[in-house]
Design a protein around this motif. Structure first.
Motif, PDB file in Angstrom:
ATOM      1  N   PHE A 532      56.725  52.031  80.485  1.00 47.71           N
ATOM      2  CA  PHE A 532      57.248  50.330  80.576  1.00 47.71           C
ATOM      3  C   PHE A 532      58.847  50.515  80.803  1.00 47.71           C
ATOM      4  O   PHE A 532      59.192  49.879  81.548  1.00 47.71           O
ATOM      5  CB  PHE A 532      56.927  50.119  79.062  1.00 47.71           C
ATOM      6  N   ILE A 533      59.723  51.230  79.870  1.00 49.72           N
ATOM      7  CA  ILE A 533      60.887  51.265  79.898  1.00 49.72           C
ATOM      8  C   ILE A 533      61.581  51.652  81.183  1.00 49.72           C
ATOM      9  O   ILE A 533      62.141  50.983  81.796  1.00 49.72           O
ATOM     10  CB  ILE A 533      61.491  52.110  78.953  1.00 49.72           C
ATOM     11  N   VAL A 534      61.233  52.755  81.761  1.00 48.10           N
ATOM     12  CA  VAL A 534      61.564  53.333  83.251  1.00 48.10           C
ATOM     13  C   VAL A 534      61.355  52.619  84.331  1.00 48.10           C
ATOM     14  O   VAL A 534      61.949  52.335  85.142  1.00 48.10           O
ATOM     15  CB  VAL A 534      61.269  54.899  83.240  1.00 48.10           C
ATOM     16  N   ARG A 535      59.933  51.767  84.203  1.00 46.05           N
ATOM     17  CA  ARG A 535      59.688  51.074  85.241  1.00 46.05           C
ATOM     18  C   ARG A 535      60.157  49.566  85.289  1.00 46.05           C
ATOM     19  O   ARG A 535      60.683  49.066  86.229  1.00 46.05           O
ATOM     20  CB  ARG A 535      58.180  50.827  85.124  1.00 46.05           C
ATOM     21  N   THR A 536      60.736  49.329  84.181  1.00 45.73           N
ATOM     22  CA  THR A 536      61.472  47.857  84.229  1.00 45.73           C
ATOM     23  C   THR A 536      62.960  48.283  84.517  1.00 45.73           C
ATOM     24  O   THR A 536      63.413  47.394  85.169  1.00 45.73           O
ATOM     25  CB  THR A 536      61.524  47.507  82.465  1.00 45.73           C
ATOM     26  N   LEU A 537      63.433  49.540  84.288  1.00 42.15           N
ATOM     27  CA  LEU A 537      64.765  49.812  84.712  1.00 42.15           C
ATOM     28  C   LEU A 537      64.667  49.993  86.466  1.00 42.15           C
ATOM     29  O   LEU A 537      65.736  49.237  87.088  1.00 42.15           O
ATOM     30  CB  LEU A 537      65.148  51.055  84.406  1.00 42.15           C
ATOM     31  N   PHE A 538      63.696  50.396  87.006  1.00 45.73           N
ATOM     32  CA  PHE A 538      63.531  50.321  88.336  1.00 45.73           C
ATOM     33  C   PHE A 538      63.348  48.944  88.908  1.00 45.73           C
ATOM     34  O   PHE A 538      64.021  48.671  89.912  1.00 45.73           O
ATOM     35  CB  PHE A 538      62.197  51.183  88.819  1.00 45.73           C
ATOM     36  N   LEU A 539      62.673  48.154  88.081  1.00 47.06           N
ATOM     37  CA  LEU A 539      62.439  46.611  88.785  1.00 47.06           C
ATOM     38  C   LEU A 539      63.933  46.065  88.586  1.00 47.06           C
ATOM     39  O   LEU A 539      64.092  45.135  89.487  1.00 47.06           O
ATOM     40  CB  LEU A 539      61.348  45.925  87.861  1.00 47.06           C
ATOM     41  N   LEU A 540      64.694  46.022  87.489  1.00 40.46           N
ATOM     42  CA  LEU A 540      65.751  45.527  87.436  1.00 40.46           C
ATOM     43  C   LEU A 540      66.884  45.946  88.546  1.00 40.46           C
ATOM     44  O   LEU A 540      67.461  45.292  89.281  1.00 40.46           O
ATOM     45  CB  LEU A 540      66.397  45.958  86.258  1.00 40.46           C
ATOM     46  N   TRP A 541      66.669  47.405  88.997  1.00 42.27           N
ATOM     47  CA  TRP A 541      67.610  47.997  89.999  1.00 42.27           C
ATOM     48  C   TRP A 541      67.095  47.331  91.373  1.00 42.27           C
ATOM     49  O   TRP A 541      67.878  46.711  92.090  1.00 42.27           O
ATOM     50  CB  TRP A 541      67.405  49.253  90.216  1.00 42.27           C
ATOM     51  N   LEU A 542      65.576  47.130  91.725  1.00 43.50           N
ATOM     52  CA  LEU A 542      65.382  46.260  92.832  1.00 43.50           C
ATOM     53  C   LEU A 542      65.667  45.187  92.915  1.00 43.50           C
ATOM     54  O   LEU A 542      65.995  44.488  93.742  1.00 43.50           O
ATOM     55  CB  LEU A 542      63.688  46.510  92.779  1.00 43.50           C
ATOM     56  N   GLN A 543      65.672  44.205  91.776  1.00 45.64           N
ATOM     57  CA  GLN A 543      66.212  42.798  91.774  1.00 45.64           C
ATOM     58  C   GLN A 543      67.750  42.830  91.997  1.00 45.64           C
ATOM     59  O   GLN A 543      68.073  41.923  92.706  1.00 45.64           O
ATOM     60  CB  GLN A 543      65.935  42.217  90.552  1.00 45.64           C
ATOM     61  N   ARG A 544      68.513  43.533  91.672  1.00 47.58           N
ATOM     62  CA  ARG A 544      69.862  43.525  91.852  1.00 47.58           C
ATOM     63  C   ARG A 544      70.500  44.068  93.165  1.00 47.58           C
ATOM     64  O   ARG A 544      71.032  43.491  93.846  1.00 47.58           O
ATOM     65  CB  ARG A 544      70.688  44.598  90.811  1.00 47.58           C
ATOM     66  N   THR A 545      69.476  44.753  93.820  1.00 52.10           N
ATOM     67  CA  THR A 545      69.869  45.346  95.146  1.00 52.10           C
ATOM     68  C   THR A 545      68.994  44.675  96.297  1.00 52.10           C
ATOM     69  O   THR A 545      69.101  45.084  97.434  1.00 52.10           O
ATOM     70  CB  THR A 545      69.685  46.828  95.326  1.00 52.10           C
ATOM     71  N   ASN A 546      68.177  43.888  95.762  1.00 52.98           N
ATOM     72  CA  ASN A 546      67.079  43.033  96.743  1.00 52.98           C
ATOM     73  C   ASN A 546      66.486  44.190  97.546  1.00 52.98           C
ATOM     74  O   ASN A 546      65.776  43.918  98.561  1.00 52.98           O
ATOM     75  CB  ASN A 546      67.858  42.356  97.704  1.00 52.98           C
ATOM     76  N   ALA A 547      66.207  45.375  96.890  1.00 56.51           N
ATOM     77  CA  ALA A 547      65.414  46.368  97.657  1.00 56.51           C
ATOM     78  C   ALA A 547      65.837  46.805  99.148  1.00 56.51           C
ATOM     79  O   ALA A 547      65.111  47.223  99.958  1.00 56.51           O
ATOM     80  CB  ALA A 547      63.844  45.887  97.685  1.00 56.51           C
ATOM     81  N   THR A 548      67.185  46.754  99.118  1.00 56.65           N
ATOM     82  CA  THR A 548      67.677  46.732 100.537  1.00 56.65           C
ATOM     83  C   THR A 548      68.434  48.365 100.511  1.00 56.65           C
ATOM     84  O   THR A 548      68.922  48.575 101.533  1.00 56.65           O
ATOM     85  CB  THR A 548      68.841  45.788 100.700  1.00 56.65           C
ATOM     86  N   GLN A 549      68.729  48.968  99.348  1.00 59.99           N
ATOM     87  CA  GLN A 549      69.408  50.194  99.227  1.00 59.99           C
ATOM     88  C   GLN A 549      68.251  51.227  99.151  1.00 59.99           C
ATOM     89  O   GLN A 549      67.312  51.166  98.589  1.00 59.99           O
ATOM     90  CB  GLN A 549      70.400  50.347  98.268  1.00 59.99           C
ATOM     91  N   PRO A 550      68.738  52.423  99.672  1.00 60.71           N
ATOM     92  CA  PRO A 550      67.750  53.763  99.574  1.00 60.71           C
ATOM     93  C   PRO A 550      67.684  54.169  98.296  1.00 60.71           C
ATOM     94  O   PRO A 550      68.801  54.075  97.543  1.00 60.71           O
ATOM     95  CB  PRO A 550      68.173  54.584 100.518  1.00 60.71           C
TER      96      PRO A 550
END
Length: 553
Positions: A532-550
């Motif tokens: 839960f925690i680590v996945r939420t951090l990944f989702l938060l990163w994807l939202q901030r970067t719009n999934a455009t960064q490697p």
């Protein structure tokens, strides 16, 4: 499906709950001065307690007391006593106690990190044998008192009180200072009092009689506190005990009675045959009322209630002593009507904690054999300060290596795993604190093992994400499928380990249970952390970067 906002709110709530569970709390601590004065004060304590091996505690060696009579089949009686002690200590709230047999006649009790040693000692050694006995109304003690004085004179006991003693005063000035009592018994009590005063006046100079004044109720006698030990020693002499009236016995009260500026201790002549014992008791609950003070309400089983109703109906108007471990609890109440399955033990002005402890030992049951404390001592940490520091340094080194490996090998993803590991540590300690656990060395081992489980879950997830990225999938898809595909493997490893921990807890004792509790708490926290925690951090990163960064993994 949780939105990112809801996930963050839930994580925030978990963090707040964890911090609250670990926040230092105020506890009431008992302090006994060298002069015997006892005071209580509030102190702030961290909720997690260290075990006997880390912080020391209390050690007791108990053995069967055969001073009154020999005990047959000691091994069986000791096993039964062991069961009763475990029930008492479990209700007392000491976590991770070590209670075990030592040979054929001893029980070892180790209580880590307790705050009130005297209270624990009282609970462990109390026999909790409850009896209800009718106080004597025939004046049997007064009639035998001249004979007791003769026995004591023959043994060379003194016949004059010390100068200035409060007990040199005649009996009459004390008449009428007692208030209350049952109005229906007033005439009978007055007549009994007049008869008693006449007898005591005639024998006032005896070695024993000069210390004793009559009480308010039939069968009750008072002794000034400075003379209580002397009277107790006189009454314990074998010849004096043998001269007591047949079918009667003398029992001391558990409390003191203030009269003007003096404190008096009471004792009672009661019928030796109990109308009922605590064997029929099935429940006991402490209660507190403004008028009656502290009481323990008890419930008898159906058979006990039937016998109790039958016996009390025969003694309506008599006084009934409630006797626990050969001591009369409070002043005997008058039986106003037949009593059934419910009743109460009045403890007067005693603390509510005393009523709680009494209810505890009554529920756990009486010890099958009397036990005496053969040895008691407060012990320090068995590991020693050097061992504790070495263990702490080793733990910090291991955590540092895990963090370094995660950061070097998985880079940014490893940093997210480290954040999840920090939450895991906080949550695990909070769970242990919420269950009032005591942290022992085996418990720390279980905690460290669960850290390995938490890191292992991250390894599985990250390697699945790498495989998906290598297959050419988009970052968002690779992360989602990495978590989804690793789920079954993570559940398998955690469930099998949890089942092992449950078996250890069920069949283990002491340190083994401590290991199991810490491992279970760590497994639950690691599941939440990795899934839960680590996945939420990944989702938060994807939202901030719009999934455009490697993804750095």
């Amino acid at each position: 499906m949780f939105t990112i906002r809801n996930r963050l709110l839930l994580i925030g709530a978990l963090l707040i709950a964890s911090v609250w569970a670990l926040f230092p709390r105020g506890v009431t601590v008992r302090h006994e001065a060298p002069d015997g004065a006892v005071t209580y004060r509030e102190e702030s304590r961290f909720p997690l307690k260290w075990g006997l091996d880390l912080a020391g505690g209390m050690y007791m060696a108990l053995e069967i007391d055969e001073s009154k009579q020999a005990v047959a089949d000691k091994a069986d009686q000791l096993d039964r006593a062991l069961t009763v002690l475990r029930q008492r200590i479990d209700q007392f709230g000491v976590e991770e106690p070590n209670i075990q047999r030592a040979g054929d006649d001893k029980i070892i009790v180790e209580l880590p990190g307790i705050d009130d040693e005297q209270r624990a000692l009282d609970i462990v050694r109390k026999q909790a044998f409850l009896e209800f006995q009718i106080t004597d109304k025939t004046g049997a003690f007064e009639r035998v008192l001249p004979r007791l004085d003769e026995i004591l004179r023959a043994r060379g006991a003194g016949v004059t009180a010390g100068a200035g003693s409060a007990t040199d005063a005649p009996v009459d000035p004390l008449a009428g200072i007692f208030a209350g009592g049952d109005s229906g018994k007033a005439a009978q009590d007055s007549a009994a009092q007049d008869s008693t005063n006449a007898i005591f006046g005639a024998t006032r100079e005896g070695p024993l009689s000069r210390f004793i004044i009559p009480g308010q109720t039939p069968g009750e006698y008072l002794v000034a506190m400075p003379n209580a030990l002397t009277v107790e020693s006189y009454l314990s002499i074998p010849e004096v005990r043998a001269a007591m009236p047949p079918g009667k016995e003398l029992l001391w009260g558990n409390d003191t009675i203030p009269i003007n500026t003096e404190l008096y201790r009471s004792f009672y002549m009661v019928d030796a045959r109990a109308i009922i014992t605590g064997d029929a008791l099935i429940d006991a609950i402490p209660q507190q009322y403004p008028a009656e003070g502290t009481v323990v309400a008890f419930t008898l089983n159906n058979e006990g209630g039937r016998r109790f109703r039958q016996e009390t109906s025969r003694h309506v108007g008599d006084y009934m002593a409630i006797v626990l471990d050969d001591k009369v609890m409070g002043r005997p109440p008058v039986i106003q009507s037949a009593i059934g399955t419910r009743g109460q033990i009045t403890m007067g002005g005693r603390r509510f904690q005393d009523a709680t402890d009494l209810a505890l030992v009554l529920r756990a049951g009486a010890l099958p054999v009397p036990l005496r404390v053969a040895e008691i001592r407060k012990i320090g940490a068995s590991l020693g300060q050097d061992s504790i520091e070495q263990g702490r340094n080793a733990g910090l080194l291991a955590i540092g290596l895990v963090i370094t490996i995660m950061l070097v090998y998985y880079r940014f993803s490893g940093m997210l795993a480290v954040i999840g590991l920090a939450f895991y540590t906080l949550a695990t300690l909070a769970v242990l604190a919420a269950f009032n656990a005591t942290l022992t060395l085996p418990g720390l081992a279980g905690f460290v093992l669960s850290i390995g489980m938490a890191v292992d879950a991250n390894f599985l997830i990250f390697e699945r994400i790498r495989e998906e990225l290598t297959a050419g999938k988009m970052v968002r898809t690779a992360i989602n499928e990495g978590f989804d595909h690793a789920w079954s493997a993570i559940v398998d490893t955690h469930v099998t380990t949890a089942l092992t921990a449950v078996i250890l807890y069920q069949f283990g004792t002491g340190p083994v249970r401590g290991f199991a509790v810490a491992l279970l708490a760590g497994l639950a926290a690691s599941m939440v952390s990795a899934i839960f925690i680590v996945r939420t951090l990944f989702l938060l990163w994807l939202q901030r970067t719009n999934a455009t960064q490697p993804l750095s993994i």
